[in-house]
Scaffold this active site. Structure first.
Site, PDB file in Angstrom:
ATOM      1  N   PHE A 156      16.022  14.315  48.885  1.00 31.42           N
ATOM      2  CA  PHE A 156      16.752  13.974  47.651  1.00 31.42           C
ATOM      3  C   PHE A 156      18.231  14.360  47.764  1.00 31.42           C
ATOM      4  O   PHE A 156      18.764  15.079  46.924  1.00 31.42           O
ATOM      5  CB  PHE A 156      16.108  14.619  46.410  1.00 31.42           C
ATOM      6  CG  PHE A 156      14.712  14.130  46.154  1.00 31.42           C
ATOM      7  CD1 PHE A 156      14.499  13.019  45.354  1.00 31.42           C
ATOM      8  CD2 PHE A 156      13.620  14.760  46.740  1.00 31.42           C
ATOM      9  CE1 PHE A 156      13.212  12.557  45.137  1.00 31.42           C
ATOM     10  CE2 PHE A 156      12.332  14.300  46.537  1.00 31.42           C
ATOM     11  CZ  PHE A 156      12.135  13.190  45.739  1.00 31.42           C
ATOM     12  N   HIS A 157      18.839  13.915  48.826  1.00 31.19           N
ATOM     13  CA  HIS A 157      20.269  14.147  48.999  1.00 31.19           C
ATOM     14  C   HIS A 157      20.807  13.173  50.045  1.00 31.19           C
ATOM     15  O   HIS A 157      20.037  12.510  50.742  1.00 31.19           O
ATOM     16  CB  HIS A 157      20.539  15.598  49.441  1.00 31.19           C
ATOM     17  CG  HIS A 157      19.883  15.962  50.735  1.00 31.19           C
ATOM     18  ND1 HIS A 157      18.747  16.725  50.820  1.00 31.19           N
ATOM     19  CD2 HIS A 157      20.193  15.637  52.012  1.00 31.19           C
ATOM     20  CE1 HIS A 157      18.392  16.868  52.080  1.00 31.19           C
ATOM     21  NE2 HIS A 157      19.250  16.207  52.832  1.00 31.19           N
TER      22      HIS A 157
END
Ligand code: T46
Length: 137
Positions: free
Chosen positions: A49-50
């Protein structure tokens, strides 16, 4: 550049077993400054999630498998990483999420630089804003 790029390392295995080689600036397209590995990940607990601003990485499942969602802001594709000598190239500015880890999964990542939290974009809206900035420059 395609969103999904695989890096295939030679398997020099013989009757004694497999031997896979990664060489910086040869079959790996950058200088490797760091490696890390993830194991014991929960199948139902996603990670990632980045996106990274500058870091280049290649992710291999040297055992087991997991899925990786890759998103460059225009296109989203999900792939299965599950061949010990076939790594997924994660370029800068690609949002990525890992999930569906097999119980035996060992995810090994080669990285082009040392750990630097300021290279991470961990907020999706911020990621889209940064992409837009790059496109309009
Ligand atoms: C990535 C995906 C594929 C460090 O201190 N040094 C390191 O080299 C790394 C990789 C992490 N950390 C710290 C940062 C966090 O406090 O370890 C903790 C867990 O890292 P994170 O939540 O970022 O882990 P993932 O699995 O979400 O992401 C990792 C990498 O961090 C990331 O660069 O691309 O795997």
């Amino acid at each position: 550049m395609n969103l999904i790029e695989w890096i295939e390392l030679p398997n020099l295995g013989d009757h004694r077993g497999s031997l896979v080689v990664a060489e910086a600036n040869r079959n790996v397209p950058f200088s490797i400054q760091r490696l890390y590995y993830i194991f014991g990940a929960q199948p139902d607990v996603p990670r990632g999630f980045h996106a990274h601003k500058d870091l280049q990485q290649i992710a291999f499942c040297i055992q087991g498998s997991c899925k990786m969602l890759m998103d460059n802001g225009k296109e989203k594709l999900e792939v299965l990483i599950g061949q010990s000598n076939k790594g997924l190239f994660i370029p800068p500015m690609v949002w990525h999420e890992m999930h569906d880890f097999s119980k035996d999964c060992i995810l090994l990542v080669l990285a082009s630089d040392y750990y630097d939290e300021s290279d991470y974009i961990r907020n999706y809206d911020q990621f889209l804003k940064e992409l837009h900035k790059t496109c309009t420059q």
